[in-house]
Every structure is written in C-alpha cells, then in structure tokens.
Design an enzyme around this catalytic site. Structure first.
Site, PDB file in Angstrom:
ATOM      1  N   ASN A 154      36.031 -17.383   4.663  1.00  0.00           N
ATOM      2  CA  ASN A 154      35.917 -18.707   4.038  1.00  0.00           C
ATOM      3  C   ASN A 154      35.533 -18.699   2.549  1.00  0.00           C
ATOM      4  O   ASN A 154      35.831 -19.651   1.847  1.00  0.00           O
ATOM      5  CB  ASN A 154      34.986 -19.617   4.855  1.00  0.00           C
ATOM      6  CG  ASN A 154      33.582 -19.121   4.927  1.00  0.00           C
ATOM      7  OD1 ASN A 154      33.335 -17.927   4.795  1.00  0.00           O
ATOM      8  ND2 ASN A 154      32.652 -20.016   5.128  1.00  0.00           N
ATOM      9  N   GLY A 230      29.506 -13.732   8.967  1.00  0.00           N
ATOM     10  CA  GLY A 230      30.560 -14.179   9.874  1.00  0.00           C
ATOM     11  C   GLY A 230      29.963 -14.903  11.055  1.00  0.00           C
ATOM     12  O   GLY A 230      28.879 -15.498  10.958  1.00  0.00           O
ATOM     13  N   SER A 231      30.650 -14.814  12.176  1.00  0.00           N
ATOM     14  CA  SER A 231      30.206 -15.587  13.340  1.00  0.00           C
ATOM     15  C   SER A 231      29.112 -14.839  14.097  1.00  0.00           C
ATOM     16  O   SER A 231      29.037 -13.604  14.069  1.00  0.00           O
ATOM     17  CB  SER A 231      31.402 -15.863  14.254  1.00  0.00           C
ATOM     18  OG  SER A 231      31.959 -14.648  14.662  1.00  0.00           O
ATOM     19  N   GLU A 250      24.274 -12.751   8.212  1.00  0.00           N
ATOM     20  CA  GLU A 250      24.395 -14.113   7.655  1.00  0.00           C
ATOM     21  C   GLU A 250      25.405 -14.840   8.533  1.00  0.00           C
ATOM     22  O   GLU A 250      26.606 -14.552   8.466  1.00  0.00           O
ATOM     23  CB  GLU A 250      24.924 -14.049   6.212  1.00  0.00           C
ATOM     24  CG  GLU A 250      23.936 -13.531   5.202  1.00  0.00           C
ATOM     25  CD  GLU A 250      22.939 -14.595   4.745  1.00  0.00           C
ATOM     26  OE1 GLU A 250      22.964 -15.726   5.275  1.00  0.00           O
ATOM     27  OE2 GLU A 250      22.147 -14.283   3.849  1.00  0.00           O
ATOM     28  N   LEU A 251      24.935 -15.787   9.350  1.00  0.00           N
ATOM     29  CA  LEU A 251      25.802 -16.338  10.401  1.00  0.00           C
ATOM     30  C   LEU A 251      25.965 -17.855  10.254  1.00  0.00           C
ATOM     31  O   LEU A 251      25.726 -18.416   9.198  1.00  0.00           O
ATOM     32  CB  LEU A 251      25.213 -15.950  11.763  1.00  0.00           C
ATOM     33  CG  LEU A 251      24.900 -14.437  11.902  1.00  0.00           C
ATOM     34  CD1 LEU A 251      24.136 -14.153  13.178  1.00  0.00           C
ATOM     35  CD2 LEU A 251      26.169 -13.610  11.822  1.00  0.00           C
ATOM     36  N   CYS A 284      29.629 -22.419   5.950  1.00  0.00           N
ATOM     37  CA  CYS A 284      28.582 -22.272   6.963  1.00  0.00           C
ATOM     38  C   CYS A 284      27.523 -23.358   6.813  1.00  0.00           C
ATOM     39  O   CYS A 284      26.749 -23.591   7.736  1.00  0.00           O
ATOM     40  CB  CYS A 284      27.969 -20.891   6.873  1.00  0.00           C
ATOM     41  SG  CYS A 284      27.675 -20.399   5.189  1.00  0.00           S
ATOM     42  N   GLU A 378      28.836 -24.988  16.112  1.00  0.00           N
ATOM     43  CA  GLU A 378      29.346 -25.051  14.739  1.00  0.00           C
ATOM     44  C   GLU A 378      30.819 -25.458  14.782  1.00  0.00           C
ATOM     45  O   GLU A 378      31.654 -24.728  15.318  1.00  0.00           O
ATOM     46  CB  GLU A 378      29.201 -23.672  14.084  1.00  0.00           C
ATOM     47  CG  GLU A 378      29.694 -23.635  12.668  1.00  0.00           C
ATOM     48  CD  GLU A 378      29.604 -22.235  12.053  1.00  0.00           C
ATOM     49  OE1 GLU A 378      29.859 -21.245  12.757  1.00  0.00           O
ATOM     50  OE2 GLU A 378      29.271 -22.154  10.864  1.00  0.00           O
TER      51      GLU A 378
HETATM   52  P1  NAP Z   1      34.280 -13.735  12.169  1.00  0.00           P
HETATM   53  O1  NAP Z   1      35.440 -14.015  13.028  1.00  0.00           O
HETATM   54  O2  NAP Z   1      33.001 -13.354  12.813  1.00  0.00           O
HETATM   55  O3  NAP Z   1      34.762 -12.574  11.166  1.00  0.00           O
HETATM   56  C1  NAP Z   1      33.923 -12.106  10.149  1.00  0.00           C
HETATM   57  C2  NAP Z   1      34.288 -10.668   9.853  1.00  0.00           C
HETATM   58  O4  NAP Z   1      33.965  -9.851  10.978  1.00  0.00           O
HETATM   59  C3  NAP Z   1      35.785 -10.455   9.591  1.00  0.00           C
HETATM   60  O5  NAP Z   1      35.953  -9.494   8.577  1.00  0.00           O
HETATM   61  C4  NAP Z   1      36.261  -9.919  10.920  1.00  0.00           C
HETATM   62  O6  NAP Z   1      37.429  -9.151  10.834  1.00  0.00           O
HETATM   63  C5  NAP Z   1      35.074  -9.047  11.300  1.00  0.00           C
HETATM   64  N1  NAP Z   1      35.004  -8.650  12.702  1.00  0.00           N
HETATM   65  C6  NAP Z   1      35.475  -9.311  13.795  1.00  0.00           C
HETATM   66  N2  NAP Z   1      35.230  -8.573  14.912  1.00  0.00           N
HETATM   67  C7  NAP Z   1      34.600  -7.441  14.505  1.00  0.00           C
HETATM   68  C8  NAP Z   1      34.103  -6.281  15.167  1.00  0.00           C
HETATM   69  N3  NAP Z   1      34.194  -6.135  16.491  1.00  0.00           N
HETATM   70  N4  NAP Z   1      33.520  -5.304  14.431  1.00  0.00           N
HETATM   71  C9  NAP Z   1      33.420  -5.421  13.106  1.00  0.00           C
HETATM   72  N5  NAP Z   1      33.884  -6.488  12.412  1.00  0.00           N
HETATM   73  C10 NAP Z   1      34.451  -7.497  13.105  1.00  0.00           C
HETATM   74  O7  NAP Z   1      33.966 -14.956  11.184  1.00  0.00           O
HETATM   75  P2  NAP Z   1      34.986 -15.810  10.311  1.00  0.00           P
HETATM   76  O8  NAP Z   1      35.766 -16.684  11.214  1.00  0.00           O
HETATM   77  O9  NAP Z   1      35.707 -14.946   9.334  1.00  0.00           O
HETATM   78  O10 NAP Z   1      33.956 -16.674   9.462  1.00  0.00           O
HETATM   79  C11 NAP Z   1      33.403 -17.847   9.927  1.00  0.00           C
HETATM   80  C12 NAP Z   1      31.967 -17.645  10.364  1.00  0.00           C
HETATM   81  O11 NAP Z   1      31.217 -17.072   9.306  1.00  0.00           O
HETATM   82  C13 NAP Z   1      31.289 -18.979  10.657  1.00  0.00           C
HETATM   83  O12 NAP Z   1      30.477 -18.848  11.793  1.00  0.00           O
HETATM   84  C14 NAP Z   1      30.435 -19.212   9.416  1.00  0.00           C
HETATM   85  O13 NAP Z   1      29.343 -20.058   9.599  1.00  0.00           O
HETATM   86  C15 NAP Z   1      30.016 -17.827   9.105  1.00  0.00           C
HETATM   87  N6  NAP Z   1      29.586 -17.736   7.712  1.00  0.00           N
HETATM   88  C16 NAP Z   1      28.257 -17.553   7.440  1.00  0.00           C
HETATM   89  C17 NAP Z   1      27.823 -17.515   6.118  1.00  0.00           C
HETATM   90  C18 NAP Z   1      26.392 -17.266   5.760  1.00  0.00           C
HETATM   91  O14 NAP Z   1      26.137 -16.880   4.623  1.00  0.00           O
HETATM   92  N7  NAP Z   1      25.443 -17.481   6.640  1.00  0.00           N
HETATM   93  C19 NAP Z   1      28.746 -17.661   5.093  1.00  0.00           C
HETATM   94  C20 NAP Z   1      30.084 -17.861   5.420  1.00  0.00           C
HETATM   95  C21 NAP Z   1      30.496 -17.880   6.733  1.00  0.00           C
HETATM   96  P3  NAP Z   1      38.902  -9.778  11.134  1.00  0.00           P
HETATM   97  O15 NAP Z   1      39.100 -10.820  10.096  1.00  0.00           O
HETATM   98  O16 NAP Z   1      39.797  -8.611  10.969  1.00  0.00           O
HETATM   99  O17 NAP Z   1      38.842 -10.323  12.518  1.00  0.00           O
END
Ligand code: NAP
Length: 475
Positions: A154, A230-231, A250-251, A284, A378
């Site tokens: 994002n 990420g998530s 950071e989730l 997020c 979320e």
């Molecule tokens: P996501 O699906 O969890 O993916 C985040 C990253 O993790 C991607 O690079 C993804 O790779 C990777 N990943 C997935 N499965 C993995 C595994 N088994 N091992 C290692 N890496 C893995 O999250 P998203 O949909 O990109 O982002 C949205 C989430 O991020 C939301 O929940 C949002 O709130 C959160 N977020 C938090 C913050 C904060 O600062 N707190 C900021 C921004 C976003 P692939 O893309 O290749 O699947």
C-alpha cells in the site's frame, strides 16, 4: 490510464540479474501490464544473505552512511514525478496521494541520515555504586546484524524507505522482499541507493514467492532481525517461527475516531471525509469507525456527507481523483461481502455500498453493530461506519473493543477529554483534533495488541536495529 511499462531485473549482491522468469505487475485500475520484474527465489535470497554477511565485515562509517542517505534524497527529488507516476501505476494510488508519498520518502531518508550521524551509546555513572568506583563505563550501539525486510503493497515507496533507510543508518545490510503486486518502486529505490554509492551486498531486493523467500529469511541464522509490515496473520506467524530473531511487526488496525459533542464539527467532518477514503481506504490508519456523541450526531452528518459525496472516484492517473481502485479483485469481493453482511444485519447505507465500473464508491454505514466485520475487522477499503454514542465512556469502550491498537483519534475542545482519551485509548498513538491517519515520518509509529510490537520512524527503528554493548574500563 496507466502509461509506463517498466522492466526491472532483481538486485542481488550488488548486481542486476535476470533469473529466466518474470513476474508481471498489473495496474489495479485497468488490469493492463505496467511492468515486469525478474522473479527470484530461495537461491537468490541465500546469495543475498551471503553478500550481506560479506558486506558487513567491512562496516561503513557513519559519515558515509549519512552521505549515501542524503544522496538518495536528492535522487528521489530529481525523479519525483516519474516515481509518483510509478507508484500510481503499480498500486492504483491516486496521483496526488502518490506525490505525497514520494515527498514523504525524501523525509524518511532525511531523518535516517540525521540518525546515522548521531548514533551513539551513553555513559554509565559507575561510581553510583560502591563497587563501580574507579571504573569508567559506556555503551556502544552496534548494528544488530543482517536485516530481512518484508513490505506491503500500500505504500510501495515510503514503507520500503522505512525499512531500508533506518537499517543503513544503523549499519545493517538488508535483504528486502517487497510485495509482489508493487515491486517496481522498491527496485527503483535500490537503483537510487546504488547510484548514491552503496557498496555491493548492503542491499538486495528479491521479488518472488513470499513463502520461499520468507523461509530463507526465517531459517538463516545470519539474519538477526526481520522487519515486517503487512497483515497480522503473516506477521505473527513469522514471529512464532523465528523465536531467536528480533521480529519487528507493523500490522493492521480498524481505526476509530471519537467526535465529542463539544468538537469543531466542520474540522472533524473535513478530516474524516479526507481520511476515510484516500487511496480507497488502503492505509493501515485509514479512518474506519466514527463514534459521535449523540447531541452532535445529526450536525456532524450534515457536514460530513456532502464532503463524502464531493469526492472524485475514478482513474488514479487523473490529477483530480480522490478515490481509485482497491488492489485486486479478491480485495474488492471481500469488501463488498462485508458491506453486504452489514446491510443484511440492518445497518443503514448513507452513501456508496456498491461497485461501479470496478470501483467501490466511498461507503458510509450508519448504525453498524460492533460484531459486524466492518466494525471489528480491518476493512482496508473505502468504507467507514458512523455510530452515535451516549457518553465518552461508551465511545472509549467501543474504540478499544477490537483486537487492534495502532492509532486512534478524538475531536474535542476540552483539554480534559483529550487527555483522558490519550490515557485510556489502547493504541500506539492518539491523535487529537486531526484524523488518526495523520503521520509524519519522524514520529514513533506502531501498534499495541494485534497491531504490532515495534515503533518505526528512523530514530525508533534505528534503536530497534542496534544493540547496546557495554564497555567497562578499570582505571
Ligand atoms: P500481506 O498480505 O501480509 O503482505 C505483506 C508482505 O508479506 C508482502 O510482501 C507479502 O508478499 C509478504 N508475505 C506474505 N506471506 C508471506 C510469508 N509466508 N512469508 C514471508 N512474507 C510473506 O499484507 P498486504 O496486503 O501487502 O498489506 C496490507 C496489510 O498491511 C494491512 O493489514 C495493513 O494494515 C498492513 N499495514 C500496516 C502498516 C503499519 O505500519 N502498521 C503499514 C501499511 C500496511 P506477497 O506480496 O508476495 O504475497
């Protein structure tokens, strides 16, 4: 319409390599291919870790790290328009928001350069204990070691900046895995770091199968820290699987805002309309739940709804667009299902609630019960709930009533109410009289509860990526 077609090799151990396999990057708006990147996997990740280990054997002095970081700021400034367009193309982010993100990445690198120059330990007052008399002691801050960084789709530039810049400031080499949907900005940043004089091995960027790359980062003992944004599902699993590493998470959040009866309702309505739907709610800390004290409820909606209706929904490449697409069809379907669940449970759709030409319009849902997904999970979409409450107690209880705790907000003109919210809202940050979506890049930013376990912002991230070493000298 997306306009650029970018091709990028993988950046491994200081070299741009082809792997024989490519990963297509598609515009979330038009579906057309906007770029492709070399798809890498476990073997490239191992090579990257080998190179990182080699690189860290010859530490870069602080002044060189700071100079590289400052040169990256200049590189981003030079290519600002191109970078913003690339973010917009790959993430479907409205151009005006992509420009803000680009400027924020400059800010992140600038603050990291400052941290690189002032990174220092502290004196220990040894003669404060009798046994310490005649001794001098101080701490050094040492880089934690190789950092495995994983970033989400994002904020494909600035959240990558929040991984790379503090790690370099701390003196750590990084192996980065960017989101598969948005790897172009991360690779561009790697190009800028290389141009800025980063020696080989200090950064590798590996795009490909998340589990394959993730497994190497988790299993290789030379990787001392994993920094993940990420998530929650993915993040907490990584932490569980890597008990001996530092795993910084950071989730997500289900961001609440309280509007007290004494609030400036115009300011609250304007801030909510601007921050519940920007980038289609895919931040997020996008405003998701609004609790308004009952005496102000109607007056708030009178000010809020026209502002929501004035938002421009459409092509992210259009300078006027406020709300573009969500990242992909799976996200769109899930969000629409959650809206349907709320409708079926008797919640009232004050705006939006459906898909038009592949876009979900800004959706305002009134009287959504706390157990609905739009209230307790979320959404990560252009959806906000608005509920009247009978007291501040009730508002705080509802705001705290999910498993998340990243940032929350309150609008009030009473200092006591603001301070009470600051004490009682269980979040990493409480924002008063501004949307809880507010962030500048030097702030300590991070969550409690399921929202994470760390703080970013270069000063705080550097602290997380360095360890204190104590030196005691007998005089
Ligand atoms: P996501 O699906 O969890 O993916 C985040 C990253 O993790 C991607 O690079 C993804 O790779 C990777 N990943 C997935 N499965 C993995 C595994 N088994 N091992 C290692 N890496 C893995 O999250 P998203 O949909 O990109 O982002 C949205 C989430 O991020 C939301 O929940 C949002 O709130 C959160 N977020 C938090 C913050 C904060 O600062 N707190 C900021 C921004 C976003 P692939 O893309 O290749 O699947």
């Amino acid at each position: 319409m997306a306009t650029t077609l970018t091709e990028r090799k993988a950046f491994v151990a200081g070299k741009w390599i082809e792997t024989g396999d490519w990963l297509e990057v598609r515009s979330p708006y038009s579906g057309e291919v906007v770029g492709r990147v070399a798809k890498a996997g476990a073997s490239e990740t191992k090579r990257a870790v080998d190179a990182a280990e080699q690189a860290m054997r010859e530490p870069l002095p602080a002044h060189r790290r700071a100079e590289i970081l400052v040169r990256v700021v200049a590189g981003i400034a030079r290519r600002h328009d191109e970078i913003a367009r690339q973010i917009s193309d790959e993430a479907g982010k409205p151009l005006k928001a992509a420009r803000v993100e680009t400027s924020r990445a400059m800010s992140t690198y600038t603050f990291a350069a400052v941290e690189a120059r002032k990174l220092a330990g502290e004196m220990v007052p040894m003669d404060a204990a009798q046994a310490g008399e005649g001794k001098l002691a101080f701490t050094l801050r040492r880089p934690i070691g190789i950092v495995g960084a994983i970033s989400p789709f994002n904020f494909p530039l600035n959240l990558v900046a929040h991984k790379l810049a503090p790690a370099l400031a701390a003196g750590c080499a990084v192996v980065l895995k960017p989101a598969s949907q948005t790897p172009l900005s991360a690779l561009l940043l790697a190009e800028l770091e290389e141009e800025a004089g980063l020696p080989p091995g200090w950064l590798s960027v590996i795009t490909g199968s998340a589990s394959e790359i993730g497994d190497v980062l988790v299993e290789d003992e030379r990787v001392k820290a994993i920094t993940f944004t990420g998530s929650g599902g993915v993040g907490w699993k990584l932490a569980e699987r890597a008990p001996k590493k530092k795993v910084n998470l950071e989730l997500g959040n289900a961001t609440p805002v309280i509007v007290a009866a004494d609030a400036d309702l115009d300011a609250a309505a304007a801030a909510m309309a601007a921050n519940a739907f920007a980038f289609a709610g895919q931040s997020c800390i996008s405003v998701q739940r609004i609790y308004v004290e009952r005496p102000a409820y109607d007056a708030f909606l009178d000010r809020f709804m026209p502002r929501v209706e004035a938002l421009v929904v459409g092509d992210p490449a259009d300078e006027e667009t406020d709300v573009g697409p969500v990242i992909d069809q799976a996200a769109r379907e899930r969000i629409l299902e959650w809206i349907e669940e709320a409708r079926a449970a008797g919640a009232e759709m004050l705006a939006g609630g459906e898909e038009r030409h592949g876009l979900i319009g800004p959706t305002v849902i009134a009287n959504a019960k706390p157990e609905l997904k739009v209230s307790c999970e979320e959404v990560f979409g252009p959806v906000v709930t608005v509920n009247p409450v009978d007291s501040l107690d009730e508002a705080i209880e509802l705001a705290n009533g999910t498993r998340y705790g990243l940032q929350a907000g309150i609008f009030t003109s009473a200092l006591q109410t603001a301070l009470r919210a600051g004490r009682e809202l269980e979040f990493g940050g409480v924002i008063v009289n501004e949307a809880p979506t507010f962030r500048t890049d030097q702030m300590p930013y991070g969550g409690v509860k399921d929202s994470g376990n760390t703080r970013e912002g270069p000063h705080y991230a550097v602290r997380e990526l360095t360890e204190e070493r104590l030196i005691v000298i007998e005089l």
